[in-house]
Enzyme design. Structure first.
Site, PDB file in Angstrom:
ATOM      1  N   ASN A  48      33.458  39.740  46.990  1.00  0.00           N
ATOM      2  CA  ASN A  48      33.273  40.459  45.734  1.00  0.00           C
ATOM      3  C   ASN A  48      31.820  40.889  45.592  1.00  0.00           C
ATOM      4  OD1 ASN A  48      32.811  37.657  45.401  1.00  0.00           O
ATOM      5  ND2 ASN A  48      33.181  37.723  43.209  1.00  0.00           N
ATOM      6  N   GLU A  50      29.460  42.373  42.638  1.00  0.00           N
ATOM      7  CA  GLU A  50      29.404  42.621  41.187  1.00  0.00           C
ATOM      8  C   GLU A  50      28.289  43.598  40.833  1.00  0.00           C
ATOM      9  OE1 GLU A  50      29.356  38.723  39.344  1.00  0.00           O
ATOM     10  OE2 GLU A  50      31.485  38.471  39.792  1.00  0.00           O
ATOM     11  N   CYS A  59      36.320  43.753  43.989  1.00  0.00           N
ATOM     12  CA  CYS A  59      36.842  42.443  44.402  1.00  0.00           C
ATOM     13  C   CYS A  59      36.837  42.315  45.925  1.00  0.00           C
ATOM     14  CB  CYS A  59      38.268  42.257  43.915  1.00  0.00           C
ATOM     15  SG  CYS A  59      38.434  42.126  42.140  1.00  0.00           S
ATOM     16  N   GLU A  61      39.208  41.461  47.988  1.00  0.00           N
ATOM     17  CA  GLU A  61      40.367  42.052  48.680  1.00  0.00           C
ATOM     18  C   GLU A  61      40.189  43.554  48.859  1.00  0.00           C
ATOM     19  OE1 GLU A  61      40.127  40.152  46.054  1.00  0.00           O
ATOM     20  OE2 GLU A  61      42.073  39.497  45.340  1.00  0.00           O
ATOM     21  N   CYS A  93      43.654  40.228  41.344  1.00  0.00           N
ATOM     22  CA  CYS A  93      43.734  40.856  40.013  1.00  0.00           C
ATOM     23  C   CYS A  93      44.729  42.020  40.079  1.00  0.00           C
ATOM     24  CB  CYS A  93      42.349  41.345  39.574  1.00  0.00           C
ATOM     25  SG  CYS A  93      41.823  42.867  40.372  1.00  0.00           S
ATOM     26  N   CYS A  96      43.723  44.984  42.331  1.00  0.00           N
ATOM     27  CA  CYS A  96      43.877  44.697  43.764  1.00  0.00           C
ATOM     28  C   CYS A  96      45.351  44.693  44.169  1.00  0.00           C
ATOM     29  CB  CYS A  96      43.229  43.358  44.110  1.00  0.00           C
ATOM     30  SG  CYS A  96      41.429  43.458  44.103  1.00  0.00           S
TER      31      CYS A  96
HETATM   32  N1  THU Z   1      37.621  38.393  42.139  1.00  0.00           N
HETATM   33  C1  THU Z   1      37.883  38.749  43.425  1.00  0.00           C
HETATM   34  O1  THU Z   1      37.001  39.233  44.146  1.00  0.00           O
HETATM   35  N2  THU Z   1      39.143  38.564  43.898  1.00  0.00           N
HETATM   36  C2  THU Z   1      40.132  37.899  43.224  1.00  0.00           C
HETATM   37  O2  THU Z   1      41.199  37.696  43.776  1.00  0.00           O
HETATM   38  C3  THU Z   1      39.890  37.437  41.844  1.00  0.00           C
HETATM   39  C4  THU Z   1      38.629  37.886  41.223  1.00  0.00           C
HETATM   40  C5  THU Z   1      36.236  38.514  41.659  1.00  0.00           C
HETATM   41  C6  THU Z   1      35.933  39.584  40.660  1.00  0.00           C
HETATM   42  C7  THU Z   1      34.685  39.018  40.002  1.00  0.00           C
HETATM   43  O3  THU Z   1      33.559  39.325  40.804  1.00  0.00           O
HETATM   44  C8  THU Z   1      34.888  37.531  40.034  1.00  0.00           C
HETATM   45  O4  THU Z   1      35.879  37.292  41.021  1.00  0.00           O
HETATM   46  C9  THU Z   1      35.334  36.933  38.717  1.00  0.00           C
HETATM   47  O5  THU Z   1      36.415  37.609  38.198  1.00  0.00           O
END
Ligand code: THU
Length: 139
Positions: A48, A50, A59, A61, A93, A96
């Protein structure tokens, strides 16, 4: 959908766990890693990434899928996601799930595990997003 062995899924989890170390998640402090296996045996990783404008976050994935597609790979056979606690592993999420549905067959396995521990949750893409919206369906 070719069968992916338990050993291969275990390897994917290890690779995803390592990818989580590259996570850029100063806002949530919730690192996630992903590892996508292609039909020709390659593994694309993601984490991920941000942003101060939170909604721009990508994210793990989606990072893995976009890396693979941008390198010319679109045939996927398994995905591992590592994040969260041993008891409560990260699961994809909604955004994704829609992106996975675009490129992956509904019976493709998705295996989720925490940053530590060996509990896993296993789903198929179709279970994660049933009755999904696909371009072919409205043509
Ligand atoms: N996140 C992911 O990268 N993948 C997931 O399957 C769930 C959430 C990330 C998004 C954000 O950077 C952090 O987790 C918190 O939501």
């Amino acid at each position: 959908m070719p069968e992916v062995s338990i050993e291969k899924l275990g390897e994917l989890i290890c690779v995803a766990r390592k990818a989580a170390r590259n996570s850029y998640s100063p806002y949530s402090s919730y690192p996630v890693g992903a590892a996508m296996l292609t039909s020709d045996g390659k593994i694309f990783t993601g984490c991920n990434v941000e942003n101060a404008s939170y909604g721009l976050t990508n994210c793990a994935e989606r990072t893995a899928v976009f890396k693979a597609v941008s390198e010319g790979k679109r045939k996927f056979i398994a995905l591992a996601i590592v994040g969260g606690s041993a008891e409560n592993p990260a699961t994809p999420c909604g955004a994704c799930r829609q992106v996975l549905t675009e490129f992956c067959s509904p019976d493709m396995p998705v295996i989720c595990s925490g940053l530590e521990g060996d509990k896993t949750l296993e789903f198929t893409v179709g279970e994660l997003l049933p009755h999904s919206f696909l371009f072919e369906k409205y043509q």
